[in-house]
Design an enzyme around this catalytic site. Structure first.
Site, PDB file in Angstrom:
ATOM      1  N   SER A 131       1.069  -1.066   0.157  1.00 49.55           N
ATOM      2  CA  SER A 131      -0.089  -0.058  -0.258  1.00 49.55           C
ATOM      3  C   SER A 131       0.992   1.791  -0.214  1.00 49.55           C
ATOM      4  CB  SER A 131      -0.609   0.087   1.445  1.00 49.55           C
ATOM      5  OG  SER A 131      -0.499   0.225   2.508  1.00 49.55           O
ATOM      6  N   LYS A 185       1.128   4.768   6.273  1.00 50.84           N
ATOM      7  CA  LYS A 185       0.686   5.570   6.019  1.00 50.84           C
ATOM      8  C   LYS A 185       0.965   6.808   6.015  1.00 50.84           C
ATOM      9  CE  LYS A 185      -2.719   2.127   5.488  1.00 50.84           C
ATOM     10  NZ  LYS A 185      -2.177   1.098   4.070  1.00 50.84           N
TER      11      LYS A 185
END
Lengths: 169, 198
Positions: free
Chosen positions: A45, A88
């Site tokens: 991701s 993230k």
């Protein structure tokens, strides 16, 4: 008598060994808690900034001094599994306006990040479950800010900026 | 030459003092982090179980072993302010069905608690902002489980009680004196200071 003395000596040595272990364990724990720790990342991701099996160093000082800024890559506890961590990028802080629609949508939708929360998105927008699916994440779940990439050696150094233009408003 | 030696001795003593402070500071921090801590509660949202200015002991072991259960009173970090803590009761765990409508509403609404979250409510339902206003709270924000409330000091013993649900009987017991000595000193000191100041 001799066996008694041997046992007592052995017992004292064990107790002092346990004492030293607890002592240095506590110091090591506090170092990881307040200075920084090494983290091994897995998953797609955050490509191309961080790839699968990369080792990064995440520092804790920014989090404790509340100095996390837009564009920082953070390690946070997963809101859906208290034992897992997620890695993230911070797209928006509290009060910011973030774009919740995809780049291919005709109608753009926006939302405001509530107080005490942050909006996280992975760099690999097509293959990342992040705030676009589960909403803003409480700031208190953030553990640390990723500042250095350590492995693989040919990619050693500071991490790149976000490859997605326009996500950070 | 003598001054040089004095400075070096002073420097070595300072370094070792700092070293000992860091060492014992780390051990104390780990004790608070993994065993438990005393918390002073403020606010009306948990009356009558916990009133304003009550001191409670919150243990950390249940949180690390993921053994928080329905009905437990927990201390958690506030989802809206990372520096504040909130003290509420766990009404539902992940997957549970919780009632989101008030007791006076005609139509009852329900919701399911998502995975990795808990539903928190204060005991004083009329005067508490909790999950009914801000939704379920991630389990990872929970710091510890409140297990004992400091009641009062009787001669050399402190009496504690377990905070039960309202309408349940409180039961009291006395702690062993050697645990109580340090806590005793602190509270006697605080009472003495208050008496002097008043």
């Amino acid at each position: 008598m001799k066996t008694g003395r041997m046992f007592r000596g052995f017992f004292v040595k064990t107790i002092s060994f346990v004492g030293y272990t607890v002592q240095y364990g506590c110091i090591a724990h506090c170092a990881f808690e307040y200075i920084g720790e090494f983290v091994s990342c897995s998953g797609p991701s955050m490509e191309p900034t961080i790839t699968n099996h990369d080792v990064v160093f995440s520092e804790r000082v920014s989090r404790h001094l509340c100095r996390i800024q837009k564009g920082d890559i953070v390690i946070a506890k997963s809101p859906f599994d208290p034992k897992m961590n997620i890695c993230k990028r911070v797209i928006g802080l509290e009060g910011d306006k973030v774009c919740t629609s995809g780049p291919s949508d005709v109608f753009k939708t926006h939302t405001y990040v509530p107080r005490g929360h942050v909006w996280l998105e992975g760099d690999n927008l097509r293959n990342s479950t992040d705030s676009r699916s589960y909403g803003p994440v409480p700031y208190a779940l953030i553990r640390g800010r990723v500042c250095l990439k350590l492995w693989p050696p040919h990619n050693f150094g500071v991490l790149a900026e976000s490859p997605n233009d326009g996500r950070i408003l």
